[in-house]
Design a protein around this motif. Structure first.
Motif, PDB file in Angstrom:
ATOM      1  N   ARG A 141       0.747  -1.192   0.062  1.00 36.47           N
ATOM      2  CA  ARG A 141       0.023   0.066   0.217  1.00 36.47           C
ATOM      3  C   ARG A 141       0.797   1.125  -0.101  1.00 36.47           C
ATOM      4  O   ARG A 141       1.368   1.465   1.069  1.00 36.47           O
ATOM      5  N   GLU A 142       0.843   1.931  -1.047  1.00 34.89           N
ATOM      6  CA  GLU A 142       1.379   3.328  -1.474  1.00 34.89           C
ATOM      7  C   GLU A 142       2.786   3.522  -0.994  1.00 34.89           C
ATOM      8  O   GLU A 142       3.299   4.123   0.180  1.00 34.89           O
ATOM      9  N   ILE A 143       3.717   2.401  -1.247  1.00 33.15           N
ATOM     10  CA  ILE A 143       4.943   2.329  -0.747  1.00 33.15           C
ATOM     11  C   ILE A 143       5.891   3.297  -1.613  1.00 33.15           C
ATOM     12  O   ILE A 143       5.825   3.248  -2.639  1.00 33.15           O
ATOM     13  N   SER A 144       6.718   3.783  -0.897  1.00 27.53           N
ATOM     14  CA  SER A 144       7.829   4.528  -1.488  1.00 27.53           C
ATOM     15  C   SER A 144       9.506   4.247  -1.169  1.00 27.53           C
ATOM     16  O   SER A 144       9.609   3.521   0.045  1.00 27.53           O
ATOM     17  N   LYS A 145      10.165   4.274  -1.799  1.00 29.41           N
ATOM     18  CA  LYS A 145      11.724   3.941  -1.766  1.00 29.41           C
ATOM     19  C   LYS A 145      12.655   4.962  -2.396  1.00 29.41           C
ATOM     20  O   LYS A 145      12.310   5.410  -3.295  1.00 29.41           O
ATOM     21  N   PHE A 146      13.639   5.583  -1.381  1.00 31.54           N
ATOM     22  CA  PHE A 146      14.480   6.587  -2.070  1.00 31.54           C
ATOM     23  C   PHE A 146      15.994   5.742  -2.042  1.00 31.54           C
ATOM     24  O   PHE A 146      16.336   5.112  -0.629  1.00 31.54           O
ATOM     25  N   TYR A 147      16.739   6.109  -2.860  1.00 30.47           N
ATOM     26  CA  TYR A 147      18.346   5.864  -2.765  1.00 30.47           C
ATOM     27  C   TYR A 147      18.752   7.537  -2.896  1.00 30.47           C
ATOM     28  O   TYR A 147      19.134   7.914  -3.995  1.00 30.47           O
ATOM     29  N   GLY A 148      19.239   8.113  -1.709  1.00 31.93           N
ATOM     30  CA  GLY A 148      19.412   9.325  -1.704  1.00 31.93           C
ATOM     31  C   GLY A 148      18.280  10.317  -2.127  1.00 31.93           C
ATOM     32  O   GLY A 148      17.227  10.286  -1.439  1.00 31.93           O
ATOM     33  N   ASP A 149      18.716  11.085  -3.124  1.00 30.38           N
ATOM     34  CA  ASP A 149      17.540  12.134  -3.421  1.00 30.38           C
ATOM     35  C   ASP A 149      16.921  11.315  -4.527  1.00 30.38           C
ATOM     36  O   ASP A 149      15.702  11.937  -5.186  1.00 30.38           O
ATOM     37  N   VAL A 150      17.126  10.173  -5.251  1.00 30.34           N
ATOM     38  CA  VAL A 150      16.642   9.501  -6.056  1.00 30.34           C
ATOM     39  C   VAL A 150      15.241   8.589  -5.827  1.00 30.34           C
ATOM     40  O   VAL A 150      15.504   7.631  -4.900  1.00 30.34           O
ATOM     41  N   GLN A 151      14.143   8.574  -6.066  1.00 27.41           N
ATOM     42  CA  GLN A 151      12.976   8.085  -5.750  1.00 27.41           C
ATOM     43  C   GLN A 151      12.937   6.719  -6.755  1.00 27.41           C
ATOM     44  O   GLN A 151      12.413   6.941  -7.802  1.00 27.41           O
ATOM     45  N   ALA A 152      13.041   5.635  -6.271  1.00 32.47           N
ATOM     46  CA  ALA A 152      13.142   4.532  -7.025  1.00 32.47           C
ATOM     47  C   ALA A 152      12.033   3.609  -7.194  1.00 32.47           C
ATOM     48  O   ALA A 152      11.457   2.986  -8.156  1.00 32.47           O
ATOM     49  N   VAL A 153      10.933   3.762  -6.060  1.00 30.33           N
ATOM     50  CA  VAL A 153       9.670   3.454  -6.030  1.00 30.33           C
ATOM     51  C   VAL A 153       8.609   4.605  -5.562  1.00 30.33           C
ATOM     52  O   VAL A 153       8.906   5.114  -4.533  1.00 30.33           O
ATOM     53  N   ARG A 154       7.644   4.612  -6.277  1.00 31.82           N
ATOM     54  CA  ARG A 154       6.606   6.035  -6.214  1.00 31.82           C
ATOM     55  C   ARG A 154       5.452   5.473  -5.691  1.00 31.82           C
ATOM     56  O   ARG A 154       4.482   5.256  -6.725  1.00 31.82           O
ATOM     57  N   ASN A 155       4.936   5.323  -4.701  1.00 30.07           N
ATOM     58  CA  ASN A 155       3.637   5.350  -4.154  1.00 30.07           C
ATOM     59  C   ASN A 155       2.828   4.185  -4.792  1.00 30.07           C
ATOM     60  O   ASN A 155       1.796   4.147  -5.366  1.00 30.07           O
ATOM     61  N   VAL A 156       3.403   2.859  -4.832  1.00 33.86           N
ATOM     62  CA  VAL A 156       2.917   1.810  -5.273  1.00 33.86           C
ATOM     63  C   VAL A 156       1.972   1.073  -4.568  1.00 33.86           C
ATOM     64  O   VAL A 156       2.355   0.723  -3.328  1.00 33.86           O
ATOM     65  N   SER A 157       0.964   0.487  -5.047  1.00 39.78           N
ATOM     66  CA  SER A 157      -0.057  -0.089  -4.509  1.00 39.78           C
ATOM     67  C   SER A 157      -0.391  -1.392  -5.256  1.00 39.78           C
ATOM     68  O   SER A 157      -0.516  -1.166  -6.453  1.00 39.78           O
ATOM     69  N   PHE A 158      -0.488  -2.807  -4.777  1.00 36.44           N
ATOM     70  CA  PHE A 158      -1.038  -3.794  -5.166  1.00 36.44           C
ATOM     71  C   PHE A 158      -1.350  -4.977  -4.444  1.00 36.44           C
ATOM     72  O   PHE A 158      -0.692  -4.953  -3.063  1.00 36.44           O
ATOM     73  N   SER A 159      -2.014  -5.809  -4.906  1.00 37.39           N
ATOM     74  CA  SER A 159      -2.263  -6.966  -4.078  1.00 37.39           C
ATOM     75  C   SER A 159      -2.460  -8.314  -4.600  1.00 37.39           C
ATOM     76  O   SER A 159      -2.457  -8.472  -5.785  1.00 37.39           O
ATOM     77  N   LEU A 160      -2.034  -9.527  -3.855  1.00 36.27           N
ATOM     78  CA  LEU A 160      -2.006 -10.815  -4.367  1.00 36.27           C
ATOM     79  C   LEU A 160      -3.040 -11.449  -3.352  1.00 36.27           C
ATOM     80  O   LEU A 160      -2.692 -11.511  -2.153  1.00 36.27           O
ATOM     81  N   ALA A 161      -4.091 -12.086  -3.954  1.00 33.62           N
ATOM     82  CA  ALA A 161      -4.918 -13.222  -3.192  1.00 33.62           C
ATOM     83  C   ALA A 161      -4.160 -14.438  -2.883  1.00 33.62           C
ATOM     84  O   ALA A 161      -3.339 -14.675  -3.557  1.00 33.62           O
TER      85      ALA A 161
END
Length: 354
Positions: free
Chosen positions: A9-29
């Protein structure tokens, strides 16, 4: 109804000032197989590593089996009950196939470990190879051993990072189907990373197309291909290109190929200038057609030839034609459109492939 085994849910990941993952959401049943698809550098492996617990996140949350493992709290990778299949297999070269599979099965008796190993090696078709060592196996066999080892602890979730990238094309396709069958037979929830759409379509119930760290579409393989959510998805998945069109009524668009109709309303007002996605399978070669296009280039594929054709408007489309119809650049060939899925975007968006 299946519950979601994995919730991102809405995850983000940064490496320094670089945003590698931008507010990603998904699910698996439970029991579903998902695939993160995209070009190099799009963030798919980083996203997988956050699910595994190898990377922290800057915002959002990740839950596995209803338990939050990242976000408000952090659970170490070894306590997430996940299995991992790596790109390079990561087998122990000094251990036999049997010992590779049972490695890490702590708290079990020797008999239980042996039964678990035998069951899994029979499942992946390698019971007769249990006394051999990794270097004595083919690449496909090593991948099966890596899968068996990852499944041995009976994880809640299986993660696979480009698992077929070291294999040749034919083996890649056959093994991806085999592994899907194995996972489905055991109702195992899995998330895979690849840049190869054929692998994604062969393996997955849900495909997530990533671009520049953002999830562009999370949907069934059929929907991702036939109903891409935007031009980024349309450009990365499959082949084809955009041509100009004008909406003439709520279910038809005027183009250089004529009026193209849809079974559903297009999401634009009459008179709007739009761009229409044309796949190679949307163009049928017919020498008896009154409509002609000029061959710009051709790519021989054995049973088929992929033509790039120039329309009278100057726009180009692609056509996939049986290879006994061979025409050279500059020649004109007859064609007619057979567009089953009318995919329309607002004119002025980035072109397909960007």
């Amino acid at each position: 109804m299946s519950q979601n085994l994995l919730e991102v849910r809405e995850i983000s990941k940064f490496y320094g000032d670089v945003q590698a993952v931008r507010n990603v959401s998904f699910s698996l049943a439970e029991g579903e197989i998902g695939c993160l698809l995209g070009p190099s550098g799009c963030g798919k492996t980083t996203l997988l590593r956050t699910v595994a617990g190898f990377e922290d996140i800057a915002g959002g949350s990740i839950s596995i089996g209803g338990r939050v493992v990242a976000g408000p709290s952090f659970v170490a990778p070894e306590r997430r009950h996940i299995g991992m299949v790596f790109q390079d297999y990561a087998l122990f070269p000094h251990l036999s196939v049997a010992d590779n599979v049972t490695f890490g099965l702590e708290g079990m008796s020797a008999g239980e470990r042996r039964r678990r190993m035998t069951d899994l090696l029979e499942t992946v078709g390698l019971d007769s190879e249990k006394h051999r060592f990794p270097h004595e196996l083919s690449g496909g066999q090593q991948q099966r051993v890596a899968l068996a080892r990852a499944l041995a602890p009976e994880p809640k979730l299986l993660l696979m990072d480009e698992p077929f990238s070291n294999l040749d094309v034919a083996l890649r396709e056959s093994l991806s189907s085999e592994i899907r069958d194995i996972l489905k037979a055991r109702s195992i929830t899995a998330l895979m990373v690849t840049h190869n759409q054929n692998e994604a379509f062969a393996m997955a119930d849900k495909v997530g197309v990533l671009s520049q760290g953002a999830m562009q579409q999370w949907d069934s393989p059929y929907a991702v291909y036939h109903h891409p959510s935007n031009v980024i998805v349309a450009g990365f998945v499959g082949e084809g290109g955009l041509i100009n069109g004008t909406v003439v009524d709520r279910s038809a668009v005027q183009t250089a190929l004529g009026v193209l109709s849809a079974d559903i309303d297009v999401p634009f007002e009459v008179g709007c200038d739009v761009s229409v996605l044309i796949r190679p399978e949307d163009i049928v070669h017919d020498d008896n057609s009154p409509h002609y296009a000029k061959v710009v280039s051709k790519t021989f594929r054995g049973p088929t030839i992929l033509y790039v054709l120039q329309l009278d408007s100057g726009e180009t489309v692609q056509a996939l034609v049986p290879s006994h119809h061979s025409h050279g650049p500059g020649q004109s060939i007859g064609l007619y459109p057979d567009v089953q899925d009318l995919v329309v975007f607002e004119r002025g968006n980035a072109s397909v492939g960007e």
